[in-house]
Write an enzyme that holds these catalytic residues in place. Structure first.
Site, PDB file in Angstrom:
ATOM      1  N   ASN A   8      -8.610  31.248   9.260  1.00 28.62           N
ATOM      2  CA  ASN A   8      -9.892  30.731   8.799  1.00 28.62           C
ATOM      3  C   ASN A   8      -9.631  29.372   8.157  1.00 28.62           C
ATOM      4  O   ASN A   8      -9.137  29.297   7.035  1.00 28.62           O
ATOM      5  CB  ASN A   8     -10.512  31.705   7.777  1.00 28.62           C
ATOM      6  CG  ASN A   8     -11.803  31.173   7.192  1.00 28.62           C
ATOM      7  OD1 ASN A   8     -12.344  30.168   7.661  1.00 28.62           O
ATOM      8  ND2 ASN A   8     -12.309  31.832   6.155  1.00 28.62           N
ATOM      9  N   LYS A  10     -11.734  27.323   7.131  1.00 25.13           N
ATOM     10  CA  LYS A  10     -12.810  26.946   6.198  1.00 25.13           C
ATOM     11  C   LYS A  10     -13.282  25.520   6.546  1.00 25.13           C
ATOM     12  O   LYS A  10     -13.281  25.173   7.718  1.00 25.13           O
ATOM     13  CB  LYS A  10     -12.340  27.105   4.751  1.00 25.13           C
ATOM     14  CG  LYS A  10     -11.729  28.502   4.524  1.00 25.13           C
ATOM     15  CD  LYS A  10     -11.500  28.859   3.102  1.00 25.13           C
ATOM     16  CE  LYS A  10     -10.933  30.275   3.025  1.00 25.13           C
ATOM     17  NZ  LYS A  10     -10.739  30.752   1.669  1.00 25.13           N
ATOM     18  N   HIS A  93     -18.193  36.265   4.650  1.00 25.46           N
ATOM     19  CA  HIS A  93     -17.062  35.827   3.818  1.00 25.46           C
ATOM     20  C   HIS A  93     -17.554  35.701   2.378  1.00 25.46           C
ATOM     21  O   HIS A  93     -18.704  35.304   2.137  1.00 25.46           O
ATOM     22  CB  HIS A  93     -16.530  34.486   4.333  1.00 25.46           C
ATOM     23  CG  HIS A  93     -15.229  34.114   3.701  1.00 25.46           C
ATOM     24  ND1 HIS A  93     -15.150  33.574   2.438  1.00 25.46           N
ATOM     25  CD2 HIS A  93     -13.946  34.251   4.143  1.00 25.46           C
ATOM     26  CE1 HIS A  93     -13.870  33.380   2.134  1.00 25.46           C
ATOM     27  NE2 HIS A  93     -13.118  33.775   3.151  1.00 25.46           N
ATOM     28  N   GLU A  95     -17.080  33.528   0.244  1.00 24.06           N
ATOM     29  CA  GLU A  95     -17.575  32.183  -0.097  1.00 24.06           C
ATOM     30  C   GLU A  95     -19.027  32.019   0.343  1.00 24.06           C
ATOM     31  O   GLU A  95     -19.802  31.311  -0.306  1.00 24.06           O
ATOM     32  CB  GLU A  95     -16.665  31.123   0.529  1.00 24.06           C
ATOM     33  CG  GLU A  95     -15.345  31.026  -0.233  1.00 24.06           C
ATOM     34  CD  GLU A  95     -14.149  30.563   0.587  1.00 24.06           C
ATOM     35  OE1 GLU A  95     -14.345  30.042   1.700  1.00 24.06           O
ATOM     36  OE2 GLU A  95     -13.013  30.746   0.113  1.00 24.06           O
ATOM     37  N   GLU A 163     -10.976  41.394   1.672  1.00 20.23           N
ATOM     38  CA  GLU A 163     -10.506  40.210   0.942  1.00 20.23           C
ATOM     39  C   GLU A 163     -10.953  40.315  -0.516  1.00 20.23           C
ATOM     40  O   GLU A 163     -12.121  40.018  -0.831  1.00 20.23           O
ATOM     41  CB  GLU A 163     -11.106  38.932   1.538  1.00 20.23           C
ATOM     42  CG  GLU A 163     -10.688  38.650   2.959  1.00 20.23           C
ATOM     43  CD  GLU A 163     -10.800  37.152   3.287  1.00 20.23           C
ATOM     44  OE1 GLU A 163      -9.765  36.576   3.625  1.00 20.23           O
ATOM     45  OE2 GLU A 163     -11.889  36.584   3.181  1.00 20.23           O
ATOM     46  N   GLY A 169      -7.309  32.131  -2.339  1.00 23.94           N
ATOM     47  CA  GLY A 169      -6.917  30.794  -2.775  1.00 23.94           C
ATOM     48  C   GLY A 169      -6.251  30.731  -4.140  1.00 23.94           C
ATOM     49  O   GLY A 169      -6.084  29.658  -4.703  1.00 23.94           O
ATOM     50  N   SER A 201      -4.617  35.033  -0.116  1.00 24.43           N
ATOM     51  CA  SER A 201      -3.285  34.528  -0.467  1.00 24.43           C
ATOM     52  C   SER A 201      -2.172  35.094   0.416  1.00 24.43           C
ATOM     53  O   SER A 201      -1.067  35.372  -0.065  1.00 24.43           O
ATOM     54  CB  SER A 201      -2.996  34.770  -1.954  1.00 24.43           C
ATOM     55  OG  SER A 201      -3.876  33.989  -2.749  1.00 24.43           O
TER      56      SER A 201
HETATM   57  P1  13P Z   1      -6.460  32.106   1.295  1.00 27.87           P
HETATM   58  O1  13P Z   1      -5.510  32.635   2.339  1.00 27.87           O
HETATM   59  O2  13P Z   1      -6.409  30.627   1.145  1.00 27.87           O
HETATM   60  O3  13P Z   1      -6.322  32.854  -0.004  1.00 27.87           O
HETATM   61  O4  13P Z   1      -7.936  32.401   1.817  1.00 27.87           O
HETATM   62  C1  13P Z   1      -8.218  33.679   2.275  1.00 27.87           C
HETATM   63  C2  13P Z   1      -9.519  33.641   2.956  1.00 27.87           C
HETATM   64  O5  13P Z   1     -10.547  33.443   2.340  1.00 27.87           O
HETATM   65  C3  13P Z   1      -9.523  33.823   4.415  1.00 27.87           C
HETATM   66  O6  13P Z   1     -10.806  34.072   4.877  1.00 27.87           O
END
Ligand code: 13P
Length: 237
Positions: A8, A10, A93, A95, A163, A169, A201
């Site tokens: 992903n 983003k 997600h 976010e 997640e 992150g 992470s």
């Molecule tokens: P990170 O791997 O940067 O923690 O992000 C995870 C994520 O949100 C994948 O969708």
């Protein structure tokens, strides 16, 4: 059996990045039995799809609208994504749930739209740190899962990504026992078990250990999917 490795990106990446990323991705694909799904931002989907068309890599989007078409300025529909060769869409997600106020009902409608367009929905669920600390993680996440899945859900068209929000992150991951416990609960939460990914992470340092856990069928990778060497190692895990 191979694992599912989803990248992903983003809101990151560029044509320049893709040019440097592709050779190492193709090299790692040649030596793995894992299924790789790359989810770049919308503008890169078509060209990346063409670059990867002779590989087993699947193309995925990071979001879609719940309607197939209409007056929704700035939005992209599931049939459009299918039309340009996407096979998967990340839905719900954290976010999007927090920054764009997507609730379970909207996520459910988007998952339906992805199914109707013949693609796989990668449905994200996860708890906040507060919920984990109050001992409610499993109850909260299984409830979120049930509310996010429409009746069209089946093991061919749906993948679940657990997640934990506090892990995204941050460099913090749950201890392996907590991942085992959550994945065990999610495995038993649907009538027919769905493939389950862990996300949050994931790095080339911890991917192998996480992927070896029971009911962990793959990983959803954010930051490390943009680090070419790290992602190459994760794909090869
Ligand atoms: P990170 O791997 O940067 O923690 O992000 C995870 C994520 O949100 C994948 O969708």
């Amino acid at each position: 059996m191979g694992k599912i490795i989803v990248a992903n990106w983003k809101m990151n990446g560029s044509l320049d990045f893709i040019r440097t990323f592709l050779p190492s991705l193709k090299a790692s694909l040649a030596t793995t039995s894992n299924q790789v799904i790359i989810c770049p931002p919308y503008p890169f989907l078509i060209s990346l799809g063409m670059d990867l068309k002779d590989t087993p890599t699947q193309l995925g989007a990071q979001n879609c609208h719940s309607s197939p078409h209409g007056a929704f300025t700035g939005e992209v529909s599931a049939p459009m994504l299918a039309d340009i060769g996407c096979e998967a869409v990340i839905v719900g997600h954290s976010e999007r749930r927090t920054q764009f106020e997507e609730n379970d009902a909207l996520v459910n409608a988007k998952v339906s739209a992805v199914h109707a367009a013949g693609m796989t929905a990668i449905v994200c669920v996860g708890e906040s740190m507060g919920v984990r600390e109050s001992g409610q993680a499993i109850g909260t996440v299984t409830k979120q899962l049930h509310a996010s899945l429409p009746s069209s859900t089946n093991p061919q068209n749906t993948i679940i990504a657990y997640e934990p929000i506090w892990s995204i992150g941050t460099g913090m991951t749950p201890i392996l026992e907590e991942i085992i416990e959550m994945h065990q609960a999610l495995h038993g939460a649907t009538q027919t078990p769905l493939s389950l990914l862990y996300g949050g992470s994931v790095t080339d340092q911890n991917a192998k250990d996480i992927l070896s856990l029971p009911h962990v069928d793959g990983v959803l990778v954010g930051g490390a999917s943009l680090k070419i060497e790290s992602f190459q190692k994760i794909v090869g895990s």
